[in-house]
Design an enzyme around this catalytic site. Structure first.
Site, PDB file in Angstrom:
ATOM      1  N   ARG A  12      43.144  64.171  30.793  1.00  0.00           N
ATOM      2  CA  ARG A  12      44.643  64.065  30.727  1.00  0.00           C
ATOM      3  C   ARG A  12      45.069  62.719  30.719  1.00  0.00           C
ATOM      4  NH1 ARG A  12      46.661  67.382  35.947  1.00  0.00           N
ATOM      5  NH2 ARG A  12      48.923  66.207  35.166  1.00  0.00           N
ATOM      6  N   CYS A  66      49.882  60.157  39.654  1.00  0.00           N
ATOM      7  CA  CYS A  66      49.289  61.361  39.156  1.00  0.00           C
ATOM      8  C   CYS A  66      50.303  62.036  38.420  1.00  0.00           C
ATOM      9  CB  CYS A  66      48.843  62.180  40.588  1.00  0.00           C
ATOM     10  SG  CYS A  66      50.206  62.821  41.338  1.00  0.00           S
TER      11      CYS A  66
END
Length: 138
Positions: free
Chosen positions: A37, A96
């Protein structure tokens, strides 16, 4: 049980601050999302979010910081952070996908000896959904 919260606004970064950190390098930006990601190779799980990471961010996936349900030993964490290019003596902001695993990364950094770590709770949910911020792949 009574739980009393003592909120410290200086321990949390906002979007404007993160843009400055990313641009200026006054704080290292450490991203706890999985490496795929972070690199933009895997689509984000939330619809509408771009893939990639903030400029100058460093990848420190939260799932690599734990073993058997506990943080890895401080010495191991120090080696992992060094390999990721994170300097524990410099200020750090963690991020995050949603602001949750950034807390795990913050704890691991502090366990490893970092003294100045703040958290960006807007996280990729905020950054990756905007058109007025830069997103880097790779």
């Amino acid at each position: 049980t009574t739980f009393t919260v003592d909120y410290d606004s200086t321990a949390v970064a906002n979007l404007k601050q993160m843009q400055d950190f990313s641009r200026s390098g006054t704080r290292q930006v450490a991203d706890a999302r999985p490496a795929g990601r972070f690199r933009g190779e895997v689509p984000e799980p939330r619809p509408g979010l771009k893939s990639g990471h903030m400029p100058n961010a460093l990848s420190a996936p939260a799932d690599t910081l734990v073993e058997n349900g506990q943080l890895k030993p401080a010495e191991t964490l120090r080696a992992q952070f060094a390999a990721a290019g994170i300097d524990l003596t410099r200020p750090i902001a963690t991020t995050c996908g949603s602001g949750v695993t950034a807390a795990t990364l913050k704890l691991a950094l502090e366990q490893a000896g970092a003294k100045d770590v703040i958290l960006y709770d807007g996280a990729w949910a905020e950054w990756g959904g905007r058109d007025d911020v830069e997103v880097v792949k790779g």
